[in-house]
Design an enzyme around this catalytic site. Structure first.
Site, PDB file in Angstrom:
ATOM      1  N   THR A   1      -1.652  18.800 -49.612  1.00 12.44           N
ATOM      2  CA  THR A   1      -2.050  19.226 -48.263  1.00 12.44           C
ATOM      3  C   THR A   1      -1.362  20.531 -47.902  1.00 12.44           C
ATOM      4  OG1 THR A   1      -2.170  18.619 -45.925  1.00 12.44           O
ATOM      5  CG2 THR A   1      -0.231  17.860 -47.107  1.00 12.44           C
TER       6      THR A   1
ATOM      7  N   ASN B   1      -0.996  21.035 -44.668  1.00  3.68           N
ATOM      8  CA  ASN B   1      -0.648  20.728 -43.282  1.00  3.68           C
ATOM      9  C   ASN B   1       0.726  20.042 -43.222  1.00  3.68           C
ATOM     10  OD1 ASN B   1      -0.445  19.446 -40.765  1.00  3.68           O
ATOM     11  ND2 ASN B   1      -2.675  19.366 -40.554  1.00  3.68           N
TER      12      ASN B   1
ATOM     13  N   GLY C   1       2.279  18.840 -40.780  1.00  4.51           N
ATOM     14  CA  GLY C   1       2.253  17.662 -39.902  1.00  4.51           C
ATOM     15  C   GLY C   1       1.871  16.418 -40.686  1.00  4.51           C
ATOM     16  N   LYS C   2       0.905  16.562 -41.607  1.00  2.00           N
ATOM     17  CA  LYS C   2       0.524  15.411 -42.439  1.00  2.00           C
ATOM     18  C   LYS C   2       1.705  14.987 -43.324  1.00  2.00           C
ATOM     19  CE  LYS C   2      -4.476  16.324 -43.012  1.00  2.00           C
ATOM     20  NZ  LYS C   2      -5.525  16.587 -44.015  1.00  2.00           N
TER      21      LYS C   2
ATOM     22  N   ASP D   1      -8.224  13.500 -45.912  1.00  3.74           N
ATOM     23  CA  ASP D   1      -9.147  14.173 -45.007  1.00  3.74           C
ATOM     24  C   ASP D   1      -9.237  13.311 -43.765  1.00  3.74           C
ATOM     25  OD1 ASP D   1     -10.707  16.693 -44.950  1.00  3.74           O
ATOM     26  OD2 ASP D   1     -12.222  15.309 -44.197  1.00  3.74           O
TER      27      ASP D   1
ATOM     28  N   PHE E   1       1.222  16.674 -34.359  1.00  4.42           N
ATOM     29  CA  PHE E   1       0.474  17.911 -34.603  1.00  4.42           C
ATOM     30  C   PHE E   1      -0.961  17.687 -34.118  1.00  4.42           C
ATOM     31  CE2 PHE E   1      -2.279  16.793 -38.227  1.00  4.42           C
ATOM     32  CZ  PHE E   1      -1.714  15.587 -38.609  1.00  4.42           C
TER      33      PHE E   1
ATOM     34  N   ASP F   1      -2.636  15.192 -31.358  1.00  5.26           N
ATOM     35  CA  ASP F   1      -1.706  14.122 -30.936  1.00  5.26           C
ATOM     36  C   ASP F   1      -1.369  14.144 -29.443  1.00  5.26           C
ATOM     37  OD1 ASP F   1      -1.530  12.795 -33.333  1.00  5.26           O
ATOM     38  OD2 ASP F   1       0.284  13.819 -34.005  1.00  5.26           O
TER      39      ASP F   1
ATOM     40  N   HIS G   1      -3.786   6.003 -37.908  1.00  5.52           N
ATOM     41  CA  HIS G   1      -4.784   6.020 -38.968  1.00  5.52           C
ATOM     42  C   HIS G   1      -4.156   6.370 -40.322  1.00  5.52           C
ATOM     43  CE1 HIS G   1      -4.002   9.831 -37.168  1.00  5.52           C
ATOM     44  NE2 HIS G   1      -4.801  10.529 -37.947  1.00  5.52           N
TER      45      HIS G   1
END
Ligand code: ITT
Length: 209
Positions: free
Chosen positions: A9, A11, A13-14, A72, A162, A165, A190
């Protein structure tokens, strides 16, 4: 179960979310080495599954023999017919269907608030969806999914997390996801649910070869 999981990723935040979800299991989350210098994958799939598979398959080729997770994910807002959905990362971009351009979180949130202006609380239901694809050597071995049901607030709340949120209110605990630590978020999110489904799969999969 292996103690280190590689996540493909861009990202951060992920990555923080995955670290929060993995910590109770003594698992370390690591980014794919030199991820930013790998050719980007164009996320032009019509579903979260399609995009997750595409990313996992492409990036796993960079680390032969390793299990690679790709995520995703996005926000589905009922009053907007499920938008932004697979376009969540680039909702505020001039052309949200041009798969290359991600918009920034603040601009994406501002667009959601604009589109929901005047919509009453009882019609602001939304869910986060996360699909994880697990791949090795260019082949998807499994996909898993997690969801979290909530409401879109009329103004942002909280500084953590992020993306969307600060707008995503989770009624069960009376807070937005941006008001939670990574460990707390992983309990309800999730991504946390999808990660636990991935761990269950790992426990039963025959991962030799
Ligand atoms: P990678 O493809 O490199 O993993 P990305 O940010 O482009 O990073 P996606 O294409 O999956 O990832 O887009 C996901 C977007 O959905 C993300 O940028 C946020 O806008 C939103 N999103 C997903 N999960 C979220 C979460 O837990 N909290 C807030 N927003 C989230």
């Amino acid at each position: 179960m292996q103690r280190r999981v590689l996540v493909a990723t861009s990202n951060p935040g992920k990555l923080r979310d995955f670290a929060g979800a993995a910590e109770p299991y003594g698992i370390t989350i690591a980014a794919i080495p030199h991820f930013s210098s790998l050719p980007p994958v164009v996320e032009d799939g019509a579903t979260f599954e399609a995009n997750a598979r595409k990313k996992a398959e492409a990036y796993s080729l960079a680390v032969p023999g390793e299990l690679v997770l790709a995520d995703d994910s996005g926000l589905e807002i009922d009053a907007l017919g499920g938008a932004p959905g697979v376009h969540s990362a680039r909702y505020a971009a001039e052309e949200p269907h041009a798969a290359e351009s991600n918009a920034d979180d603040e601009a994406n949130n501002a667009r959601v608030l604009r589109e929901l202006a005047g919509v009453p609380r009882e019609r602001r239901a939304a869910r986060f969806v996360c699909v994880l694809a697990v791949a090795r050597d260019g082949q998807t071995l499994q996909t898993v999914r997690g969801t979290a049901e909530g409401l879109i607030l009329a103004a942002p709340r909280g500084k953590n997390g992020f993306g969307y949120d600060p707008l995503f209110y989770f009624p069960q605990i009376g807070r937005t996801f941006a008001e939670l630590s990574p460990a707390e978020k992983s309990r309800y999110s999730h991504r946390g649910a999808a990660f636990r489904a991935f761990l269950s799969w790992c426990a039963t999969a025959h991962l030799t070869g």
